[in-house]
Motif scaffolding. Sequence first.
Motif, PDB file in Angstrom:
ATOM      1  N   CYS A  90       0.828  -1.207   0.000  1.00  0.00           N
ATOM      2  CA  CYS A  90       0.000   0.000   0.000  1.00  0.00           C
ATOM      3  C   CYS A  90       0.860   1.254   0.000  1.00  0.00           C
ATOM      4  CB  CYS A  90      -0.900   0.008   1.231  1.00  0.00           C
ATOM      5  SG  CYS A  90      -2.087  -1.345   1.292  1.00  0.00           S
ATOM      6  N   TYR A  91       0.392   2.252  -0.729  1.00  0.00           N
ATOM      7  CA  TYR A  91       1.068   3.546  -0.688  1.00  0.00           C
ATOM      8  C   TYR A  91       0.041   4.658  -0.705  1.00  0.00           C
ATOM      9  CZ  TYR A  91       0.449   4.271  -5.739  1.00  0.00           C
ATOM     10  OH  TYR A  91      -0.081   4.447  -6.988  1.00  0.00           O
ATOM     11  N   CYS A  92       0.490   5.837  -0.287  1.00  0.00           N
ATOM     12  CA  CYS A  92      -0.344   7.028  -0.278  1.00  0.00           C
ATOM     13  C   CYS A  92       0.495   8.213  -0.756  1.00  0.00           C
ATOM     14  CB  CYS A  92      -0.957   7.247   1.103  1.00  0.00           C
ATOM     15  SG  CYS A  92       0.248   7.393   2.446  1.00  0.00           S
ATOM     16  N   GLU A  93       0.235   9.386  -0.250  1.00  0.00           N
ATOM     17  CA  GLU A  93       0.895  10.607  -0.712  1.00  0.00           C
ATOM     18  C   GLU A  93       2.351  10.715  -0.261  1.00  0.00           C
ATOM     19  OE1 GLU A  93       1.309  14.073  -2.760  1.00  0.00           O
ATOM     20  OE2 GLU A  93      -0.462  12.819  -2.766  1.00  0.00           O
ATOM     21  N   SER A  94       2.592  10.604   1.043  1.00  0.00           N
ATOM     22  CA  SER A  94       3.928  10.878   1.561  1.00  0.00           C
ATOM     23  C   SER A  94       4.012  10.438   3.016  1.00  0.00           C
ATOM     24  CB  SER A  94       4.224  12.386   1.479  1.00  0.00           C
ATOM     25  OG  SER A  94       3.413  13.104   2.399  1.00  0.00           O
ATOM     26  N   ILE A  95       5.097  10.812   3.651  1.00  0.00           N
ATOM     27  CA  ILE A  95       5.220  10.523   5.082  1.00  0.00           C
ATOM     28  C   ILE A  95       4.239  11.352   5.902  1.00  0.00           C
ATOM     29  CG2 ILE A  95       7.627   9.794   4.938  1.00  0.00           C
ATOM     30  CD1 ILE A  95       8.366  12.565   6.135  1.00  0.00           C
ATOM     31  N   HIS A  96       3.628  12.358   5.274  1.00  0.00           N
ATOM     32  CA  HIS A  96       2.677  13.227   5.957  1.00  0.00           C
ATOM     33  C   HIS A  96       1.243  12.733   5.800  1.00  0.00           C
ATOM     34  CE1 HIS A  96       6.024  15.873   6.533  1.00  0.00           C
ATOM     35  NE2 HIS A  96       6.243  15.847   5.241  1.00  0.00           N
ATOM     36  N   CYS A  97       1.079  11.579   5.210  1.00  0.00           N
ATOM     37  CA  CYS A  97      -0.223  10.991   4.931  1.00  0.00           C
ATOM     38  C   CYS A  97      -0.234   9.587   5.528  1.00  0.00           C
ATOM     39  CB  CYS A  97      -0.421  10.939   3.415  1.00  0.00           C
ATOM     40  SG  CYS A  97      -1.882  10.077   2.848  1.00  0.00           S
ATOM     41  N   ASN A  98      -1.354   9.163   6.049  1.00  0.00           N
ATOM     42  CA  ASN A  98      -1.394   7.813   6.604  1.00  0.00           C
ATOM     43  C   ASN A  98      -2.418   6.909   5.938  1.00  0.00           C
ATOM     44  OD1 ASN A  98      -3.760   8.737   7.742  1.00  0.00           O
ATOM     45  ND2 ASN A  98      -3.079   8.547   9.852  1.00  0.00           N
ATOM     46  N   LYS A 113      -1.913 -10.322   3.600  1.00  0.00           N
ATOM     47  CA  LYS A 113      -0.517  -9.996   3.908  1.00  0.00           C
ATOM     48  C   LYS A 113      -0.236  -8.622   3.311  1.00  0.00           C
ATOM     49  CE  LYS A 113       0.327 -13.897   1.970  1.00  0.00           C
ATOM     50  NZ  LYS A 113       0.910 -15.057   1.315  1.00  0.00           N
ATOM     51  N   VAL A 114       0.455  -7.773   4.075  1.00  0.00           N
ATOM     52  CA  VAL A 114       0.638  -6.382   3.647  1.00  0.00           C
ATOM     53  C   VAL A 114       2.051  -5.866   3.903  1.00  0.00           C
ATOM     54  CG1 VAL A 114      -1.790  -5.773   3.993  1.00  0.00           C
ATOM     55  CG2 VAL A 114      -0.175  -5.479   5.870  1.00  0.00           C
ATOM     56  N   LYS A 115       2.386  -4.858   3.135  1.00  0.00           N
ATOM     57  CA  LYS A 115       3.557  -4.017   3.353  1.00  0.00           C
ATOM     58  C   LYS A 115       3.141  -2.595   3.011  1.00  0.00           C
ATOM     59  CE  LYS A 115       7.395  -7.158   2.629  1.00  0.00           C
ATOM     60  NZ  LYS A 115       8.754  -6.909   3.061  1.00  0.00           N
ATOM     61  N   ARG A 116       3.983  -1.654   3.373  1.00  0.00           N
ATOM     62  CA  ARG A 116       3.741  -0.246   3.070  1.00  0.00           C
ATOM     63  C   ARG A 116       4.944   0.288   2.308  1.00  0.00           C
ATOM     64  NH1 ARG A 116       2.934   2.422   8.420  1.00  0.00           N
ATOM     65  NH2 ARG A 116       5.131   2.028   8.444  1.00  0.00           N
ATOM     66  N   LEU A 117       4.692   1.118   1.303  1.00  0.00           N
ATOM     67  CA  LEU A 117       5.770   1.757   0.550  1.00  0.00           C
ATOM     68  C   LEU A 117       6.246   2.983   1.319  1.00  0.00           C
ATOM     69  CD1 LEU A 117       7.507   1.991  -2.034  1.00  0.00           C
ATOM     70  CD2 LEU A 117       5.679   3.428  -2.965  1.00  0.00           C
ATOM     71  N   SER A 118       7.498   2.977   1.722  1.00  0.00           N
ATOM     72  CA  SER A 118       8.072   4.096   2.481  1.00  0.00           C
ATOM     73  C   SER A 118       8.022   5.385   1.664  1.00  0.00           C
ATOM     74  CB  SER A 118       9.528   3.800   2.850  1.00  0.00           C
ATOM     75  OG  SER A 118       9.607   2.673   3.662  1.00  0.00           O
ATOM     76  N   GLY A 119       7.460   6.428   2.241  1.00  0.00           N
ATOM     77  CA  GLY A 119       7.471   7.743   1.611  1.00  0.00           C
ATOM     78  C   GLY A 119       6.397   7.987   0.583  1.00  0.00           C
ATOM     79  N   GLY A 120       5.647   6.971   0.210  1.00  0.00           N
ATOM     80  CA  GLY A 120       4.534   7.127  -0.723  1.00  0.00           C
ATOM     81  C   GLY A 120       4.948   7.581  -2.114  1.00  0.00           C
ATOM     82  N   ILE A 121       3.964   8.085  -2.844  1.00  0.00           N
ATOM     83  CA  ILE A 121       4.182   8.511  -4.234  1.00  0.00           C
ATOM     84  C   ILE A 121       5.144   9.693  -4.291  1.00  0.00           C
ATOM     85  CG2 ILE A 121       2.201  10.077  -4.389  1.00  0.00           C
ATOM     86  CD1 ILE A 121       3.119   7.606  -7.164  1.00  0.00           C
ATOM     87  N   THR A 122       5.194  10.495  -3.227  1.00  0.00           N
ATOM     88  CA  THR A 122       6.109  11.633  -3.198  1.00  0.00           C
ATOM     89  C   THR A 122       7.564  11.155  -3.215  1.00  0.00           C
ATOM     90  OG1 THR A 122       4.489  12.956  -2.014  1.00  0.00           O
ATOM     91  CG2 THR A 122       6.775  13.693  -1.898  1.00  0.00           C
ATOM     92  N   ALA A 123       7.892  10.169  -2.396  1.00  0.00           N
ATOM     93  CA  ALA A 123       9.253   9.622  -2.385  1.00  0.00           C
ATOM     94  C   ALA A 123       9.549   8.912  -3.701  1.00  0.00           C
ATOM     95  CB  ALA A 123       9.431   8.661  -1.211  1.00  0.00           C
ATOM     96  N   TRP A 124       8.552   8.233  -4.237  1.00  0.00           N
ATOM     97  CA  TRP A 124       8.694   7.551  -5.536  1.00  0.00           C
ATOM     98  C   TRP A 124       9.102   8.552  -6.617  1.00  0.00           C
ATOM     99  CZ3 TRP A 124       8.503   2.576  -7.221  1.00  0.00           C
ATOM    100  CH2 TRP A 124       8.282   2.357  -8.580  1.00  0.00           C
ATOM    101  N   GLN A 125       8.370   9.657  -6.718  1.00  0.00           N
ATOM    102  CA  GLN A 125       8.668  10.677  -7.729  1.00  0.00           C
ATOM    103  C   GLN A 125       9.971  11.411  -7.422  1.00  0.00           C
ATOM    104  OE1 GLN A 125       4.555  12.383  -7.558  1.00  0.00           O
ATOM    105  NE2 GLN A 125       4.808  12.398  -9.782  1.00  0.00           N
ATOM    106  N   ALA A 126      10.248  11.673  -6.151  1.00  0.00           N
ATOM    107  CA  ALA A 126      11.492  12.354  -5.784  1.00  0.00           C
ATOM    108  C   ALA A 126      12.708  11.529  -6.184  1.00  0.00           C
ATOM    109  CB  ALA A 126      11.515  12.650  -4.281  1.00  0.00           C
ATOM    110  N   ALA A 127      12.550  10.212  -6.190  1.00  0.00           N
ATOM    111  CA  ALA A 127      13.648   9.331  -6.603  1.00  0.00           C
ATOM    112  C   ALA A 127      13.765   9.263  -8.122  1.00  0.00           C
ATOM    113  CB  ALA A 127      13.433   7.934  -6.028  1.00  0.00           C
ATOM    114  N   GLY A 128      12.856   9.910  -8.832  1.00  0.00           N
ATOM    115  CA  GLY A 128      12.930   9.963 -10.293  1.00  0.00           C
ATOM    116  C   GLY A 128      12.193   8.846 -11.010  1.00  0.00           C
ATOM    117  N   TYR A 129      11.363   8.099 -10.288  1.00  0.00           N
ATOM    118  CA  TYR A 129      10.638   7.002 -10.925  1.00  0.00           C
ATOM    119  C   TYR A 129       9.378   7.529 -11.595  1.00  0.00           C
ATOM    120  CZ  TYR A 129      13.889   4.314  -8.176  1.00  0.00           C
ATOM    121  OH  TYR A 129      15.040   3.819  -7.630  1.00  0.00           O
TER     122      TYR A 129
END
Length: 150
Positions: A90-98, A113-129
């Motif tokens: 699961c992912y959301c906006e950022s570390i500022h979103c839950n 069974k679950v995991k969470r994407l660290s940093g959400g879509i904001t971290a994803w885009q910041a990394a250039g993906y």
Amino acid sequence: MTTEPRVLMFPTLDSATAAAHLRAELALEVDPDDLARDLASGARHGYMVVESRAPEAFASARISGAINLPYREMTAESVSGLDRELVYVCYCESIHCNAATKGALKLAELGFKVKRLSGGITAWQAAGYPVDRDASVPAIASRPAPRCAC
């Protein structure tokens, strides 16, 4: 006068306890780089990426192949078609979103069974993906931020 470092204000855990805690933390999270490498290499088996925010957020920017399952709409009925053998990242906006945490919690409570994407879509885009978006929806940068459904 010697000042004790704030870093050491609380004693550290013994190494075995620390390792167990960190292992548990990693069992529940994945970082954007690991996910991006898996997606790029075609290692897409065993998990599904879930956008836990509202549909308008999903339309404006999403990880390729993700499904939109807003946490507010997760019920036993709405997830009945999901494969219980998969891990849902699961992912959301950022570390500022839950929304990702709330979505992962609901799925876990429903037996997935679950995991969470660290940093959400904001971290994803910041990394250039790259992100996918609906053609009729402008990029996030050119309009107000989407409601994250938190």
